[in-house]
Design an enzyme around this catalytic site. Structure first.
Site, PDB file in Angstrom:
ATOM      1  N   HIS A 184      -8.648  -7.709  14.097  1.00  0.00           N
ATOM      2  CA  HIS A 184      -9.028  -7.788  12.683  1.00  0.00           C
ATOM      3  C   HIS A 184      -9.626  -9.157  12.383  1.00  0.00           C
ATOM      4  O   HIS A 184      -9.137 -10.174  12.845  1.00  0.00           O
ATOM      5  CB  HIS A 184      -7.760  -7.578  11.845  1.00  0.00           C
ATOM      6  CG  HIS A 184      -8.015  -6.996  10.494  1.00  0.00           C
ATOM      7  ND1 HIS A 184      -8.781  -7.611   9.547  1.00  0.00           N
ATOM      8  CD2 HIS A 184      -7.594  -5.842   9.943  1.00  0.00           C
ATOM      9  CE1 HIS A 184      -8.810  -6.858   8.459  1.00  0.00           C
ATOM     10  NE2 HIS A 184      -8.109  -5.767   8.671  1.00  0.00           N
ATOM     11  N   GLU A 239       0.821  -1.218   0.000  1.00  0.00           N
ATOM     12  CA  GLU A 239       0.000   0.000   0.000  1.00  0.00           C
ATOM     13  C   GLU A 239       0.853   1.267   0.000  1.00  0.00           C
ATOM     14  O   GLU A 239       0.798   2.083   0.931  1.00  0.00           O
ATOM     15  CB  GLU A 239      -0.979  -0.009   1.182  1.00  0.00           C
ATOM     16  CG  GLU A 239      -1.980  -1.152   1.052  1.00  0.00           C
ATOM     17  CD  GLU A 239      -2.947  -1.274   2.238  1.00  0.00           C
ATOM     18  OE1 GLU A 239      -2.810  -0.515   3.199  1.00  0.00           O
ATOM     19  OE2 GLU A 239      -3.827  -2.148   2.189  1.00  0.00           O
ATOM     20  N   GLU A 264      -5.598  -8.265  -1.216  1.00  0.00           N
ATOM     21  CA  GLU A 264      -6.227  -8.331   0.105  1.00  0.00           C
ATOM     22  C   GLU A 264      -7.720  -8.184  -0.106  1.00  0.00           C
ATOM     23  O   GLU A 264      -8.182  -7.123  -0.517  1.00  0.00           O
ATOM     24  CB  GLU A 264      -5.707  -7.230   1.045  1.00  0.00           C
ATOM     25  CG  GLU A 264      -4.217  -7.337   1.307  1.00  0.00           C
ATOM     26  CD  GLU A 264      -3.707  -6.323   2.344  1.00  0.00           C
ATOM     27  OE1 GLU A 264      -4.515  -5.785   3.123  1.00  0.00           O
ATOM     28  OE2 GLU A 264      -2.489  -6.090   2.351  1.00  0.00           O
TER      29      GLU A 264
END
Lengths: 584, 584, 584
Positions: A348, A148, A298
């Site tokens: 998460h 990212e 992802e």
């Protein structure tokens, strides 16, 4: 990669977070769920190179063999999104300096400047090592560079400043030219020495300088990516080189189209944490406009750290996965295999819960994979409607005191209208990409560029339906308004002149009508003076009540529509119903 | 102190703010209101020690004699909450460094680091001087150390960082152990040198490191308190040593239970600015769990600086005072005698208004004192319901990306339910404190500890009703999730297994039923699989609709209830009605 | 200037933003719109002095001649609101230091400290040069110094700190006096060395020190202005010297009344971006109280950067212009001639749009000018109601933990009531300005001053109606409360005593009645004990329900009304109806 190849679905795995004796069980469960590919090694720098000059690849060798041994393919990541603590101690100046004047502290991620030569060299070295070690492994199908990419937009440190000065000098040549290009006479900002120029790290800086800064930052990331790509390329044969881009709000920092041209990559890949169908479509269509094929590295399953928690409706995981595969993704890896026991993302969601036993999410993921595997191979969509999209237009917009909110305009207004009407759209990222389209929407296109102008006019004359929205070509590339609102050629094509541009306050709208039905217009409205154009609808209220808001002009074999306001997605559909369907 | 002694009610007085010729009148009015004790000398360092090596105790001698001469008892404070300007000039590094990277500026209070050796020595000296001078005065009954200890939680300065490194090293031994204990492999945070470790001054740092930091900060305050206590103890005979703790939100920074064990104090004292009955009960019950007896050294009367101003309902001052005395407070001093004419708190309410004439508040305070004096001596309450409470659990919670909001959970959900049903509760601060209870609530108890586990199981088997809520023992002491959700012993006691934990977004709730009545569940819900347990109620909506939310399992002479969600206070009452009353 | 002279209407022009070949066309259009005066040269430092020692006046000469040659008058600005980049490089310490501890960065404006000797000298020099060059030009009618002075209120740099120390020492003499005057014993803030004193840059500092800081900052700006005025005065004959003040919220930083006395200026000028009629009245009436005549140097037309955009009702430009002229403005220049193509204000509205063609706004401005020109000369209003207004009272209020929000109190409560009832009011800026008034409102007048007390008492005794509101003379000049609520003389004049002052939380109100009609009271209410006063109304609810809230006492030939709460504008009208009209 063969575009006809099946889509490989798999998972992101962090073997370094778990006891080695658990690995075999994890891999077995992955296989049983139908997974075909595993992405690993992200963020593992401190494990692989625990100290300067000390390397430990053995753990990763064992992980690769465990996974490959079970018949799963691998994607390996360079760990450069997280420089290890020893490197920060060695090179304290790799830390970006925040607008508060403090270096970022350790304890997060992305704490580095892509401009730091020493850091770039360290990244080059570890990327090369990774490629040398696994670049010929038969089960390794590709490599992800970093994670990212983004984040220098607020770096006010001396490294960033000096690099910006060099870049400006290379681009503008002289301070006089810089002054003239950007309009620095405003508020007495004419610099007499390059070193005086500040880092315009907040959007309240000079709009011209800020827009240049955005361009500089984007190019810095592309160059950073390129260093790793060049180091790896010789050692990986036909394996895929990519990076997982983020198309979310802050993903606008980087011109991914330029990155695809200049960054040394093979295909576009992205991370997908969206829960909305149209946003998923936007990602897929944008990805397809950027490269063929594309990957999703992802794919969210379950909660994220703060979001997508009850009562937000649960993501229709199976549906999103299938749609992504149908839209052309050739790799989809879920994030992540198992909920982490420690670290920032310990809450998460994942395929497995903390306890590691297959549960509800494991079952759903297995179903989703089965659905993808069972699907008939179909051709990817061939949209007939295009949407012009460029990152520099977004930067100009966000660098101005009254932003157009470019991404929202494209995603929530233009694209969403197209998506809900037609199921998909094609993003037009450069003037040469108009071929095959029947309609093209031009929204938030601030920067005037003769190539774009000619291409759009030719498109209309050649039989297409050109639909333009406010602020068309309103500025030059340096965020200066052009005193000429429409060029003579455009005045002729649209059959109108623009008399006035009016800001609409955020959260408000002007009402207009189209064939008797009302619609709402946002952001900007404009006063049009029709010449040869026919009026298709008028403003119902607001500062231009009664005046035309949308016009059409036949030109050559096609037509040119000018909409003097930004409809929401419903209105965009209505406009397309009126001008595209019947007009085609 | 004799627990049967009457409660002394009095006031906090700042003689240094007023002309000496007014003192006699003030003291006369205090006496006439029935006051028995006066707390003075807080924040007076610049007056007592106006320069390095220069002391002026004469003014304080005169104040003490004026008060004592009128037959009032005294509590004297060490002034260390406000280092005087000359000391900051001498030792600039006593100033904490904020997360913006700047030392705190003068002009507020608490502008010091408890870790600074020079400052600790200066504090030791002035505390010793105070004790030497007044420690044998017949009317002095006690000493308050500092004021509302707290505040280093955001100190990122080098002093704090170095001390944190030493503390970590002493606790973990090696960097390898630190890595393993906290899970630093996440995002490549494995340190190769202690000096690399950042101060995790914001809650967005690594959850393991942040939790350790909270523990370190709490211990730093305890050690700071101890220095003064040790210096004073030899000189004060049987007078009481205490400090005025603050149990408000930011009072969670310090483990007051550890402070009571290690800080060298005789009893627990606190400041009370709450206007809510259940919060007053919470303070009193927590204080009683921390020491017997306890004191209240600041009891609000009237407005505070920004709060408790019209139209907030006026505090029922008389009622709160009487309730505090009944709950076991042996000293209650109102804050403050007279509204200050100057300084930050110049709008703060007081017994007397700015003009200094007895008015409405003076009358109410006099009434409250008369009511306390007239009350029959009663035994303090003997609650039968316990609530497990530990500061480390609060730190783990607040160090995680999805906090449980531990204090709210305890105060607004668990305690409030108990208070509104039974009038009081007992806080269980360590495993050995369960004796005498019939029911115990275990909410937000994240940290698994075998001693706690054994004690709670024994409690249930021995005839008690154990009621547990989500996230029971979910983590280890270092904020890592445990892969084992319930231990085998707990699975047997509760007769269930936990399958899944689900976040509920803040501000939202899941509905469940208990005996047909609906209740709302917050924060977390869990999927239970009952084995030997009976189901007492089910989820009505949300992600687990239809599944059991509360179960009970008979075990030994008692029972173990597992509630898979956090009810609000009303729901907590309903749960207790169902499982405690009938079950007992 | 001759007060009977006609009002000159014109425009603010930035010739340096446009090609010189356009200038003639611009000037022609200005003439055709009826404009008579053009303000130029603001922010042009980097153009006029592009480097140290290098001057370029030629471009400005040409601009002046172009404008003057068309028969338009000129107002020239000194460019000192924007130090050019080379000067910041030369003198880095001219940059104010923000409370985050960072120097301001380039790229905005007002990035200088008025305390910097080198900068003041550079300003003196360029101001003198401007005056020498154009001070005898026949078409130049005046000069504007700098632009919207303000901004050091948050400068925590060493320059500001040292100057503050010198100023405090000159004012208080000794540290003992400082301590006594401000009440620094609170929280141990007694300084033993001037250098220890912090810059109280936020409102959360010691109220006494903060109020002194506000006074210091205001005087620093006055002195800064004076330097330029003194440099220009010898060279400009009878031309007007002024500066464009800003009366908006942050315009409260500077005591404009003191600036008019000490700043070396000829008349008061201000910028007007308000869209509300009563706020326009407030500006005009305040300006007239500050000087006769006054000028408006920026009169908004169209959108501003972020404000006044649709759907906010469009400013009734013609009406506001005419009202301003009627209220005594002798120059009104619209901001700005044409929308800028570049820079921070590129979206700012203007007489001409970006394209430069006369449009709708040009037509409206032309109409407004024609209306002003056609209006009969009338005498400026002679209000009979006065409103006491002082900047030091505002500073005390904002330096306290519970601000009265002085500007809102004056503008939205007191003035608005007067404006809506009587069309205008007169601001009473010092005790000697009461003559000719029949009623005077005293709101938020915190500072007790014997001259004010005597003047107000004499006003009432002499036949006026004095109307006082809560907190009258509650404090001394150093922000300390006075223990005496009303002096004996005031108790006699009002015929009451004040027993208690009560805070009303922001956003809430207490209800009261006046002749049976309800009204709402904000901010503060007080408990009154009437002696010789008659009760005109009582509180209906709140903490003082049933007690009197407004009383009147005949005294000499007039009367003294005490209102123990702050009514809103409607309530203020009702009070005036009751006590002023009938009472007069």
């Amino acid at each position: 990669m063969d575009p006809a190849a099946p889509c490989l679905v798999g998972v992101d795995y962090f073997p370094e977070h778990w006891p080695e004796e658990r690995w075999a069980e994890d891999v077995r469960l992955m296989r049983e769920a139908g997974m075909r590919v595993v992405r690993i090694a992200e963020f593992t720098w401190s494990k692989t190179q625990p100290r300067y000059g000390v390397w430990d690849w053995a753990w990763l060798d064992r992980a690769v063999e465990t996974i490959a041994g079970a018949g799963l393919k691998l994607i390996l990541c360079t760990p450069t999104a997280c420089p290890p603590p020893w490197m920060v101690q060695e090179y304290p100046d790799i830390l970006p300096v925040t607008t508060q004047g403090r270096p970022m502290t350790l304890g997060q991620r992305r704490h580095y400047s892509p401009l730091h030569a020493g850091y770039r060299e360290a990244c080059r070295e570890i990327a090369e090592q990774l490629a040398l070690r696994y670049g010929s492994h038969p089960e390794v199908i590709g490599f992800q560079i970093d994670n990212e990419l983004h984040g220098t937009i607020e770096d006010v440190g001396p490294l960033a400043q000096a690099a910006f000065h060099r870049w400006l000098k290379a681009r503008h040549g002289t301070l006089e030219a810089l002054d003239r290009n950007l309009g620095l006479v405003f508020w007495s900002q004419q610099y007499s020495n390059w070193s005086q120029i500040p880092v315009p790290a907040s959007a309240s800086h000079h709009p011209g300088l800020r827009a240049e800064w955005c361009r500089f930052v984007s190019q810095a990331w592309t160059a950073f990516c390129r260093v790793q790509a060049d180091a790896m390329r010789p050692h990986i044969a036909d394996r895929v080189l990519t990076t997982n881009c983020y198309l979310h709000r802050w993903g606008m920092e980087i011109d991914w189209h330029e990155l695809m041209r200049e960054g040394g990559l093979d295909l576009f890949a992205f991370d997908n944490y969206s829960n909305a169908l149209h946003e998923n479509g936007y990602y897929s269509d944008l990805a397809r406009s950027l490269s063929t094929p594309h990957w999703i590295l992802e794919q969210r399953c379950g909660d994220t750290r703060h979001h997508h928690i009850w009562p937000e409706p649960e993501v229709p995981l199976e549906e999103l996965t299938e749609a992504a595969a149908r839209a052309g993704a050739k790799v989809i890896t879920y994030f992540r295999w198992r909920q982490g026991l420690f670290g920032h993302e310990q809450d998460h969601g994942a395929v497995l819960d903390h306890h590691g036993r297959p549960g509800r999410m494991y079952g759903r993921v297995s179903d989703a994979i089965a659905r993808v595997a069972a699907a008939e191979p179909i051709d990817p969509p061939q949209p007939s409607t295009g949407i012009v999209f460029t990152w520099p237009d977004a930067w100009l917009s966000s660098s101005s005191p009254n932003s157009l909110h470019y991404r929202d305009l494209i995603l929530e207004n233009a694209y969403r209208g197209v998506f809900e009407r037609e199921g998909s759209g094609r993003f037009v990222l450069e003037p040469g990409q108009l071929e095959g389209l029947r309609t093209v929407l031009v929204a938030g296109k601030l920067i005037h560029d003769p190539d774009w102008e000619v291409a759009l006019i030719d498109f209309a004359r050649g039989g297409g339906t050109l639909v333009a929205f406010p602020m068309l070509f309103a500025k030059d590339a340096f965020n200066k308004y052009r005193p000429e609102y429409l060029t003579p050629a455009l005045r002729e094509v649209f059959g109108i002149e623009i008399e006035r541009r009016i800001l609409v306050r955020e959260g408000h709208a002007v009402t207009a009508e189209l064939e008797g039905a009302p619609l709402l217009l946002h952001t900007r409205v404009e006063e049009l003076v029709p010449a040869s154009a026919e009026v298709l609808g008028r403003f119902s209220d607001g500062p231009l009540a009664g005046l035309p808001w949308i016009t059409r002009c036949r030109t050559g074999k096609g037509s040119a529509v000018y909409a003097a306001g930004y409809p929401d997605a419903d209105g965009m559909r209505a406009v397309l119903d009126r001008v595209a369907v019947r007009g085609d």
